[in-house]
Structure formats: structure tokens, C-alpha cells
Scaffold this motif. Structure first.
Motif, short mmCIF file in Angstrom:
data_model
loop_
_atom_site.label_atom_id
_atom_site.label_comp_id
_atom_site.label_asym_id
_atom_site.label_seq_id
_atom_site.Cartn_x
_atom_site.Cartn_y
_atom_site.Cartn_z
N SER A 266 0.88 -1.31 0.19
CA SER A 266 -0.05 0.17 -0.14
C SER A 266 0.91 1.19 0.08
N ARG A 267 0.90 2.17 -1.09
CA ARG A 267 1.56 3.23 -1.44
C ARG A 267 1.15 4.33 -0.10
N THR A 268 -0.08 4.06 0.52
CA THR A 268 -0.74 5.00 1.63
C THR A 268 0.00 4.48 2.94
N LEU A 269 0.16 3.29 3.09
CA LEU A 269 0.79 2.58 4.22
C LEU A 269 2.27 3.22 4.42
N MET A 270 3.03 3.01 3.26
CA MET A 270 4.47 3.35 3.23
C MET A 270 4.75 4.87 3.25
N LYS A 271 3.79 5.64 2.91
CA LYS A 271 4.02 7.07 2.94
C LYS A 271 3.75 7.55 4.30
N GLN A 272 3.01 6.79 4.87
CA GLN A 272 2.71 7.01 6.31
C GLN A 272 3.98 6.71 7.26
N ALA A 273 4.37 5.70 6.94
CA ALA A 273 5.50 5.31 7.90
C ALA A 273 6.86 6.08 7.38
N LEU A 274 6.77 6.54 6.34
CA LEU A 274 8.00 7.44 5.90
C LEU A 274 7.79 8.81 6.59
N ALA A 275 6.69 9.30 6.51
CA ALA A 275 6.18 10.55 7.05
C ALA A 275 6.42 10.71 8.78
N ARG A 276 5.90 9.60 9.23
CA ARG A 276 6.26 9.38 10.58
C ARG A 276 7.31 9.00 11.01
N ARG A 277 8.22 8.39 10.26
CA ARG A 277 9.58 7.94 10.70
C ARG A 277 9.34 6.92 11.64
N GLU A 278 8.29 6.23 11.60
CA GLU A 278 7.92 5.09 12.54
C GLU A 278 7.88 3.59 11.72
N GLY A 279 8.00 2.49 12.61
CA GLY A 279 7.91 1.44 11.79
C GLY A 279 6.26 1.05 12.40
N LEU A 280 5.52 0.53 11.54
CA LEU A 280 3.97 0.52 11.68
C LEU A 280 3.62 -1.09 11.70
N VAL A 281 2.72 -1.75 12.52
CA VAL A 281 2.04 -2.96 12.19
C VAL A 281 0.73 -2.61 12.15
N ILE A 282 0.15 -3.13 11.24
CA ILE A 282 -1.52 -2.91 10.76
C ILE A 282 -1.91 -4.39 10.67
N ILE A 283 -3.13 -4.77 10.78
CA ILE A 283 -3.92 -5.91 10.78
C ILE A 283 -5.06 -5.68 9.95
N ASP A 284 -5.74 -6.85 9.52
CA ASP A 284 -6.83 -6.61 8.82
C ASP A 284 -7.99 -6.99 9.79
N ALA A 285 -8.82 -6.03 9.99
CA ALA A 285 -9.74 -6.40 11.18
C ALA A 285 -10.93 -7.09 10.71
N GLY A 286 -10.92 -7.83 9.34
CA GLY A 286 -11.93 -8.42 8.91
C GLY A 286 -12.10 -8.43 7.49
N SER A 287 -12.29 -9.47 6.77
CA SER A 287 -12.47 -9.11 5.28
C SER A 287 -13.90 -8.79 4.53
N GLU A 288 -14.52 -8.34 5.41
CA GLU A 288 -15.96 -8.05 5.09
C GLU A 288 -16.05 -6.94 4.09
N GLY A 289 -16.79 -7.21 2.91
CA GLY A 289 -16.80 -6.30 1.72
C GLY A 289 -15.78 -6.53 0.84
N LYS A 290 -15.01 -7.35 1.04
CA LYS A 290 -13.89 -7.81 0.27
C LYS A 290 -14.29 -9.08 -0.70
N ALA A 291 -13.89 -8.96 -1.97
CA ALA A 291 -14.40 -10.23 -2.75
C ALA A 291 -13.09 -11.17 -2.65
N ALA A 292 -13.75 -12.30 -2.67
CA ALA A 292 -12.48 -13.48 -2.39
C ALA A 292 -11.67 -13.32 -3.77
N GLY A 293 -10.47 -13.47 -3.46
CA GLY A 293 -9.40 -13.22 -4.35
C GLY A 293 -9.01 -12.24 -4.96
N SER A 294 -9.46 -11.02 -4.55
CA SER A 294 -9.44 -9.67 -4.91
C SER A 294 -8.06 -9.10 -4.49
N ASP A 295 -7.41 -8.48 -5.18
CA ASP A 295 -6.06 -7.78 -4.84
C ASP A 295 -6.38 -6.70 -3.68
#
Length: 546
Positions: A203-232
Motif C-alpha cells: 500500500s503506497r498509503t501505508l508506506m508514505k505514512q511510515a516514511l512521514a512519521r518515521r515510524e515502524g508500523l504494524v497493521i492488521i486486517d480487522a476483517g475481510s467483510e466487503g472484500k471479494a474473495a481473491g481480490s487484490d
């Protein structure tokens, strides 16, 4: 089929697949020829032991290295290992059909992942020395690898492989780096455990945020609702975490590292985030070191080019003035850079005629020096059988207009002295007019303007003038680096000061050129020399004596 890929040297990128024991060495009978003079003819062997390929040194003169360490017995080689033979390095992969090049990277435009961040840790500007044994061992192996190969991608692959071992929860690793200042992040290393191909999304958004904050970040998927199976989606089906840390060194950002967590293994922990930050610090240090090495190498190559150009230029410039009874010659030459674009020459046209040439090619530096060498060579060739300076310029001009590239040209002045009579013929091609200093002490400009520079117009003609050279008379040619020299007040040296410095009578021709060069240096003291300075003087000895 296993494959060895050459990492450096003239054949960098060459691949050598093998499916049987192979000998590596410099000799023609080697199965894989290593073209390096420090390699032995039969240097090392790779052979199969059970299900593992092992590397063995064949009593070579300079030893065989694996990941920077010399080996003394058969040693198992792993995916991504670097084999050092002489000054060359080969990378081992277990399957030529499963090289990292088969890996793919895709990105997903997402909304800000702020709500999914579960851990963050700032990057330390001055990280402490590695206390984790794994990082300490990594530093040692990095130093060993850098001793044999300065290939950035190979080093990054090695570090990510080590990070994947240190973070077993990780399924894939990705490094993106800035190749140029202000450029885009570019995937540089894509790895999966065991060297298998990987398909990694980021995710460009995630990487830009890590660079802007100069922080290491860990994110999780809170759930896959609304996502089609096999979607990118960056966070695919099920509970999966992503770890993203900036790569920095001494407050400079080089890129980011991303790790994908295995399905069902839970999110990355704070300990794993700290480990990734530690590894990223080592990656930043390594990238800085490798790129510094590349810059130094380029500088060394430039220095070699300058040395070669200086040698070429010196070979084409006369080593000493000619010795002609009844006449004297002198030169002062100071290039603005290591090599210059000014040129000069003395050519014996006949037993009684000598040509004096001074000129200035367009541009500065190496290209100007090489072009100047070409112009000097043309003057020597086109002057054969000629005693007319205008005709010499015409012939050289025609030669240059047929070969000149990138709009390069030269200005020049040619004087031909009849040493029996003292008659002087001068022709000019866009060059400053010479100065004639009489034995009585007066000085004036000589020659005629109107001739274009050589190398521009094929059918150009050049004005020619005649001047009697009396005993004690001296002629001075110079480049515009003399008259256009500036002082701290940004005033130019100019023609009036030039005539004033040349006018005083007395002294030898050598003393005249030295005094003029010293006067220009005093005038421009405290200012950087902007252009080459060339002073060529010749004259008739008083009463015709040598």
C-alpha cells in the motif's frame, strides 16, 4: 536446475545452470570459466552430497569464499549464497526456473490505514550497537559479503532472507528503495523463505505514512467483510498482519521494508517490530556504504579518464619550443581544469619556414582536450607542403567540418615565419589578434579579423596579413582566458592592460611570457580561474643573433 549468476565484472548477470558436479576456474577445461587473473585454473568444485550441493576449494592459490568467509572443507550452499572466486562473485539459486525475477509486486490504493495500526515504534536516529546476537551476526556477515561484492540487490536479498529467518511469522519480504533523490520508490528485493517466488502487494498509503512519521508500523486486517474473495487487497482473506519500517541512515531515508504475516499466525509482535527496525538500520547503513562505494568508483574512473585525457593532450602538445638560429620561442600554459581546451604547436614547414599555432576549442574538460588533440593532429597533417597560413586554416577547416560532432569548433591563429628574411604571415580564424612588440618598446595588435572559427563552415576563407619581423621584435599570441580574466571587482584584464604588460622592452622572450602570466595572476588573485590561459611568444633575436 541449479544456477550460478555472476554478480560483478564485465559479464555481470551471466547465468550458469548445472545439473552435475562442476569445476569453476580460470582454465579452459573448467566447466564454468571464471575470467579473473587471481582465480586458479581449477579453483573450486560444486558437487552433490545426498540432496545438497556442496562447495569445495581445490587448493586454489587465493582461496574460495562463501558469503565472504574462506572455506577449508566441503560446505553446503544455500539459496542466495554468494561464492567468491578471485575478484568475482557468483550467486547460487537452487532452481533456475524459480529465480527472484519470477516474483511480482503490485500495489493497492487504499484509504488511510490509521484505524488498522496496532503497533508503532519510532526510528532511532542513532541506533545503539547491535545487542541482539542475530543482528550482531548479521553485521559480521554483511562486512564479509561487502568484502567480495558491492551489488546492492544481492546484499538486500541476503538481509531480507536473514530477516525472514528472524521473524518466522513473516511469509514474504519486500524492499523498496529510492534509486534517485526525489524519485519514486522502486521494488529492489522480493523474497520468500527458501528463495521461492513471491507475489507481494503493498500500500503506497501505508508506506508514505511510515516514511512521514518515521515510524515502524504494524497493521492488521480487522476483517475481510466487503472484500471479494481473491481480490487484490493488501490484507488478503483471514487474519493477517503487515509490518512496514523505514530504511534510514544518518537522517537520510533510503526506502522501506515490508513483511507480510502468515495466515492464522496472529499479528506481528512488538519484539518483531523492534527486530525489523534493527535490520532496517543495517540495510540503511549497507545501502549508504554501497552507494558511497559506487560514487567513489565513478570518481576514480573519472580521475582515470582525466589522467588519460591529460596524457593524450600532453602527447600532442610540443614538449619544448623549437630551436631556430636567430629566433626564440616560449609558452606559458595553465588549464582551468585538469585538462584544457587550449592548444598550441610549432611546425617546421620547410628548412626556412616555421609555423606557430595557437587556438582554443569550444568547451572545457575531457571532451575539449580530446577535440583539441584532434585539431592539433589535423594542423600537422594539413600543413605538409604549405607555407600559407590562410591555406593551412582552409584545409584544417574542411577536415574538421566533415568530422566535427555536437557542434564543436575551434578558434585559431597561424603565423608562418620565413626565417631567412624575417617576413611574417598571419591568418586568424575567430581567435584574438596577436600583439607585435617592437624592439623600441611600442606594441600594437597585428593580424586581421573576419575569419570564422574552424569546424563550422565548409567553404570558409581566412584573412591573411604580412608583417616584417625586425631584429628584437616579438609577437605574442594568447587565448581569451588572458584578456577575460577577472578580478574581485569583476573587472576584466582587457586589451589595454595586455598591451601595457607586453610593452616594456628588454629581457628575453621567456621572461616576457613569464611576466605576462604573473601579471594576469596578480590581477585575478582571489578569483577562480574561469578559462584556460595560454601565452605563446616568438621573436627575432636582436641583430639576428640566437
Amino acid at each position: 536446475m541449479p544456477v550460478l549468476t555472476l554478480q560483478n565484472g564485465e559479464r555481470a548477470g551471466a547465468a550458469f545452470p548445472f545439473d552435475r558436479p562442476v569445476v569453476l576456474g580460470r582454465g579452459r577445461r573448467a566447466d564454468i570459466v571464471v575470467d579473473d587473473p587471481s582465480a586458479s585454473r581449477r579453483h573450486a568444485q560444486i558437487e552433490l552430497h545426498g540432496r545438497e550441493w556442496q562447495l569445495n576449494d581445490l587448493d586454489s592459490a587465493n582461496g574460495t569464499h562463501l558469503n565472504g568467509r574462506p572455506i577449508s572443507r566441503p560446505t553446503t550452499i544455500r539459496p542466495g549464497d554468494l561464492i567468491g572466486i578471485g575478484g568475482l562473485t557468483l550467486r547460487y539459486e537452487p532452481d533456475s526456473k524459480k529465480e527472484p525475477a519470477d516474483s511480482t509486486v503490485f500495489f493497492v490504493e487504499e484509504e488511510s490505514p490509521e484505524s488498522q495500526i496496532i503497533l508503532s515504534k519510532p526510528v532511532e536516529l542513532d541506533p545503539p550497537l547491535a545487542s541482539d546476537p542475530r543482528q550482531a551476526q548479521l553485521l559480521i556477515r554483511l562486512a564479509e559479503i561487502l568484502g567480495t561484492a558491492f551489488q546492492e540487490h544481492a546484499v538486500l536479498d541476503f538481509v531480507i532472507d536473514e530477516l525472514l529467518k528472524a521473524a518466522p511469522r513473516a511469509e514474504r519480504g519486500l524492499v523498496l528503495v529510492y534509486e534517485d533523490e526525489g524519485g519514486e520508490l522502486v521494488p529492489s528485493s522480493i523474497r520468500a523463505p527458501g528463495g521461492a517466488p513471491a507475489r507481494v502487494g503493498y500500500s503506497r498509503t501505508l508506506m508514505k505514512q511510515a516514511l512521514a512519521r518515521r515510524e515502524g508500523l504494524v497493521i492488521i486486517d480487522a476483517g475481510s467483510e466487503g472484500k471479494a474473495a481473491g481480490s487484490d487487497s493488501l490484507l488478503l482473506m483471514g487474519l493477517r498482519s503487515v509490518l512496514c519500517v523505514p530504511i534510514t541512515f544518518r537522517n537520510e531515508i533510503f526506502g522501506v521494508v515490508q513483511l507480510d504475516g502468515r495466515s492464522g499466525s496472529g499479528p506481528f509482535t512488538e519484539s518483531e517490530l523492534a527486530t525489523a527496525l534493527g535490520f532496517a538500520a543495517q540495510i540503511g547503513m549497507t545501502i549508504a556504504y554501497v552507494r558511497l562505494h559506487k560514487r567513489e568508483l565513478k570518481r576514480e574512473l573519472l580521475d582515470r579518464d582525466l589522467t588519460l585525457a591529460r596524457r593524450v593532450q600532453q602527447d600532442f602538445l610540443p614538449q619544448r619550443p623549437p630551436e631556430v638560429p636567430g629566433y626564440g620561442f616560449s609558452v606559458e600554459y595553465t588549464p582551468a581544469q585538469a585538462v584544457g581546451g587550449d592548444f598550441f604547436d610549432f611546425i617546421q614547414l620547410s628548412p626556412t619556414h616555421v609555423a606557430v599555432i595557437a587556438g582554443d576549442v569550444s568547451g572545457k574538460g575531457v571532451s575539449a582536450a580530446i577535440f583539441g588533440a584532434r585539431v592539433t593532429s589535423d594542423f600537422r597533417y594539413q600543413s605538409v607542403g604549405q607555407t600559407s597560413p590562410a591555406m593551412i586554416l582552409e584545409r584544417v577547416n574542411k577536415s574538421l567540418t566533415h568530422v566535427s560532432r555536437d557542434g564543436m569548433f575551434a578558434t585559431a591563429v597561424v603565423a608562418v615565419i620565413d626565417t631567412t628574411t624575417g617576413q611574417l604571415e598571419i591568418a586568424t580564424a575567430g581567435h584574438p589578434l596577436g600583439v607585435l612588440r617592437a624592439a623600441s618598446g611600442w606594441a600594437r595588435l597585428v593580424g586581421a579579423t573576419g575569419g570564422p572559427p574552424i569546424g563550422i563552415r565548409d567553404r570558409a576563407t581566412f584573412p591573411q596579413t604580412s608583417h616584417p619581423l625586425a631584429p628584437g621584435d616579438t609577437v605574442v599570441f594568447y587565448s581569451d582566458g588572458v584578456t577575460e580574466a577577472v578580478n574581485v571587482g569583476d573587472d576584466q584584464y582587457g586589451n589595454e592592460r595586455l598591451l601595457g604588460a607586453i610593452r616594456p622592452a628588454g629581457g628575453s622572450i621567456r621572461e616576457l611570457t613569464r611576466a605576462l602570466a604573473d601579471d594576469v595572476a596578480r590581477f585575478s588573485q582571489g578569483c577562480e580561474q574561469r578559462d584556460d590561459i595560454t601565452i605563446v611568444a616568438f621573436g627575432r633575436s636582436p641583430e639576428g643573433r640566437p
